[in-house]
Design a protein around this motif. Structure first.
Motif, PDB file in Angstrom:
ATOM      1  N   GLU A 248       0.553   6.866   1.558  1.00 32.13           N
ATOM      2  CA  GLU A 248       0.758   6.113   0.066  1.00 32.13           C
ATOM      3  C   GLU A 248       1.549   6.957  -0.232  1.00 32.13           C
ATOM      4  N   HIS A 249       1.440   8.182  -0.347  1.00 30.46           N
ATOM      5  CA  HIS A 249       2.507   9.045  -1.211  1.00 30.46           C
ATOM      6  C   HIS A 249       4.037   8.856  -1.039  1.00 30.46           C
ATOM      7  N   LEU A 250       3.744   8.958  -0.012  1.00 31.50           N
ATOM      8  CA  LEU A 250       4.869   9.267   1.368  1.00 31.50           C
ATOM      9  C   LEU A 250       6.392   8.001   0.668  1.00 31.50           C
TER      10      LEU A 250
ATOM     11  N   GLU B 163      -0.711  12.142  -6.810  1.00 33.16           N
ATOM     12  CA  GLU B 163       0.253  12.633  -7.350  1.00 33.16           C
ATOM     13  C   GLU B 163       0.917  13.842  -5.878  1.00 33.16           C
ATOM     14  N   HIS B 164       2.322  14.496  -6.479  1.00 28.14           N
ATOM     15  CA  HIS B 164       3.061  15.312  -5.909  1.00 28.14           C
ATOM     16  C   HIS B 164       2.713  16.215  -5.279  1.00 28.14           C
ATOM     17  N   ASP B 165       1.905  16.254  -4.380  1.00 29.60           N
ATOM     18  CA  ASP B 165       1.607  18.058  -3.329  1.00 29.60           C
ATOM     19  C   ASP B 165       2.297  18.128  -2.173  1.00 29.60           C
TER      20      ASP B 165
ATOM     21  N   GLY C 223       6.189   6.418  -1.415  1.00 31.18           N
ATOM     22  CA  GLY C 223       7.005   6.365  -2.665  1.00 31.18           C
ATOM     23  C   GLY C 223       7.451   7.378  -3.418  1.00 31.18           C
ATOM     24  N   CYS C 224       7.497   8.597  -2.230  1.00 28.30           N
ATOM     25  CA  CYS C 224       8.702   9.960  -2.653  1.00 28.30           C
ATOM     26  C   CYS C 224       9.597  10.824  -1.805  1.00 28.30           C
ATOM     27  N   ALA C 225      10.738  10.131  -2.035  1.00 32.23           N
ATOM     28  CA  ALA C 225      11.608  10.783  -0.572  1.00 32.23           C
ATOM     29  C   ALA C 225      11.648  12.095  -0.269  1.00 32.23           C
ATOM     30  N   GLU C 226      11.791  12.793  -1.604  1.00 31.54           N
ATOM     31  CA  GLU C 226      11.125  14.350  -1.482  1.00 31.54           C
ATOM     32  C   GLU C 226      10.540  14.576   0.117  1.00 31.54           C
ATOM     33  N   CYS C 227       9.125  14.054  -0.433  1.00 29.19           N
ATOM     34  CA  CYS C 227       7.947  15.092   0.910  1.00 29.19           C
ATOM     35  C   CYS C 227       8.130  13.977   2.630  1.00 29.19           C
ATOM     36  N   ARG C 228       8.949  13.293   1.847  1.00 37.82           N
ATOM     37  CA  ARG C 228       9.562  12.192   2.891  1.00 37.82           C
ATOM     38  C   ARG C 228      10.658  12.901   4.083  1.00 37.82           C
TER      39      ARG C 228
END
Ligand code: ZN
Lengths: 238, 176
Positions: A27-29, A3-5, A31-36
Motif C-alpha cells: 500500500e505504501h509503495l 508511514e515512510h520507512d 503512493g511513494c515514488a522514493e520507496c519504489r
C-alpha cells in the motif's frame, strides 16, 4: 506501515515479512515514488545474492566423509612424492597503490596501437608513482582509446584468490547500449565477465562496470568490450 | 600471505584444513549438481587436488576461498557432463539433469564476486542475509535464531543490502 520507512524494504525484498506486513508495504509503495526507486536497487542486490548457492553457507567437514579425505590425501601424496610440489611463487608484499584514473590524467603521450586501439598508458602497481587512492598490490591498470568506435576505456584488473576482479570505465558509449565484457587469458581462452546496459547518466559521465573471471591476474591477456549483438567496442591488452 | 611451503606434510595440512573448513559445503553442492553421492565425492576430491596445485593463487590473493572452491567444483561437473554429452548414447541421461545444462560460466563467476562481497560486509549484516535469504527464514524466525528483536532484523537486512551494494562497487552498473 503507511508511514515512510524504507528500512522495511530489505525484509520485504527478501520475502521475510508476514503477509499482513507485505500488504502494508504494498500500500505504501503504491503512493511513494522514493520507496519504489529504492526497491529497484534492493531487488538488484537480491538478484546478486541469487548467484550464490545456498550450500555456500554450510561449514565444517562432511558428515561421514573420512574415506573421501583419505582418498584425497593419497592422491596428493602420490602426486607430490618424488617431485616438487606445484609451482609456487612468493607473493608480493602489499604496498600503497594508485587508482588508475588519477594517473591517466597525467599521461599525455599516445604510446602506440594495441588491440585495435591506441594505448594511452599502462602501469602495473609495482612501480606506481603518485598515490591518491589505494588499489591492491599486483593490480594492473591500462587505458586505451579506439578511434573506430570513439570510445576510451580505463581497465583495472585486481587479484583475488585465484581469480581476478576487472573494472572498466568507458567514455563514449551511447545510452541504452547493451555491453558485454570479455576477458582472454594467455592461453587464448575467453571468459564472459558480465553484461550491462548503459544508463543515460553513464553515457554522459562514463560507464563503470565490474565483473569477475576465474583467471589469475598474471594470466590475463586482454579485456574486450563488445555489444551483446557482437560488435566490437574497445579492447585493452593488459 | 607469503611463500607456500612445498613440503609434502604441508600439502597434506593444506588439504586437511580445506576439507575441515569447506568439505561439507562442497560435498552438499556437488551432490545437488550431480544427483549422486559417489560422483559428488569424485568432484570434491578433484576440487581439493586442484586447490593444492593452485595453493599459491588461493592463499596469496585476498578473496573468498570458498567461492573459488565452489566455482571449480561446478566447472568440473559441467566439464564432465559435456564430456559425456559427446557420446550420443548418453544424451538422454544428460537431458534429465537441468543443473548442469548450458553454459553457467557467467553465473559461476558472479557467485565468487558475491561471496567475496559478503566476506567484506560486517558479520551482523552477513548473518541476517544468510538467515533471511539463503535459509529462507522469516523475520520472526530469524529474530529468534539470532536473539535480537524483529525490528532489528528488519533494519539490519535493509542496511545489509545497502552495504552489499557499496562493496559491489560504488557507482558500478550491475551485471544482468
Ligand atoms: Zn516511502
Amino acid at each position: 506501515m503507511s508511514e515512510h520507512d524504507p528500512s522495511q524494504l530489505g525484509a520485504y525484498v527478501l520475502g521475510a515479512l508476514e503477509p499482513d506486513e507485505v500488504r502494508e508495504v504494498d500500500e505504501h509503495l503504491a503512493g511513494c515514488a522514493e520507496c519504489r526507486t529504492e526497491l529497484v536497487e534492493l531487488e538488484e542486490m537480491k538478484e546478486f545474492l541469487g548467484e550464490v548457492p545456498p550450500e555456500a553457507f554450510l561449514d565444517g567437514p562432511p558428515t561421514d566423509g573420512d574415506l573421501l579425505l583419505q582418498r584425497t590425501l593419497r592422491e596428493v601424496r602420490a602426486a607430490s612424492a618424488p617431485q616438487e610440489a606445484p609451482v609456487v611463487a612468493a607473493a608480493a608484499a602489499p604496498k600503497k597503490r594508485t587508482r588508475w584514473l588519477a594517473v591517466a590524467a597525467a599521461v599525455v603521450v599516445l604510446a602506440g596501437a594495441v588491440g585495435g586501439g591506441v594505448l594511452i598508458g599502462r602501469q602495473t602497481t609495482d612501480n606506481a608513482p603518485v598515490a591518491t587512492e589505494t588499489v591492491p598490490a599486483g593490480s594492473k591498470q591500462v587505458m586505451v582509446s579506439d578511434a573506430g568506435t570513439g570510445t576510451t576505456m580505463a581497465a583495472t584488473v585486481e587479484p583475488r584468490a585465484g581469480w581476478s576482479w576487472v573494472t572498466v570505465t568507458i567514455a563514449g558509449l551511447k545510452a541504452g547500449a547493451e555491453c558485454q565484457m570479455f576477458v582472454t587469458d594467455k592461453t587464448g581462452k575467453t571468459y564472459v565477465a558480465g553484461s550491462w546496459v548503459v544508463s543515460p547518466k553513464a553515457a554522459q559521465e562514463g560507464s563503470r562496470f565490474g565483473g569477475g573471471v576465474l583467471v589469475p591476474t598474471d594470466q590475463v591477456r586482454s579485456v574486450e568490450i563488445k555489444t551483446v549483438q557482437g560488435k566490437h567496442v574497445v579492447t585493452a591488452a593488459v | 600471505m607469503g611463500d607456500v611451503d612445498r613440503r609434502p606434510e604441508s600439502a597434506e595440512a593444506l588439504v586437511r584444513s580445506l576439507y575441515a573448513e569447506h568439505g561439507r559445503s562442497l560435498l552438499a553442492y556437488a551432490t545437488r549438481l550431480t544427483g549422486d553421492r559417489a560422483a559428488a565425492e569424485d568432484v570434491v576430491q578433484e576440487t581439493l587436488v586442484r586447490a593444492w596445485k593452485h595453493a599459491d593463487d588461493l592463499t596469496s590473493g585476498k578473496g573468498s576461498v570458498r567461492g573459488w572452491l565452489l566455482t571449480v567444483a561446478r566447472n568440473i561437473v559441467t566439464d564432465r557432463a559435456r564430456a559425456r554429452a559427446v557420446r550420443p548414447a548418453e544424451v538422454a541421461e544428460i537431458a534429465d539433469r537441468p543443473p548442469v545444462e548450458g553454459d553457467h560460466s557467467e553465473a559461476v563467476v558472479n557467485s565468487m564476486v558475491v561471496l567475496d562481497a559478503l566476506d567484506q560486509v560486517s558479520p551482523e549484516h552477513r548473518e541476517v542475509l544468510v538467515e533471511l535469504y539463503y535459509r529462507g527464514r522469516s523475520v520472526t524466525e530469524a529474530a529468534k535464531e539470532l536473539g535480537v528483536p524483529p525490528g532489528t532484523v528488519k533494519s539490519r537486512s535493509y542496511y545489509a543490502l545497502r552495504a552489499l551494494r557499496t562493496v559491489m562497487g560504488p557507482g558500478a552498473e550491475v551485471a544482468r
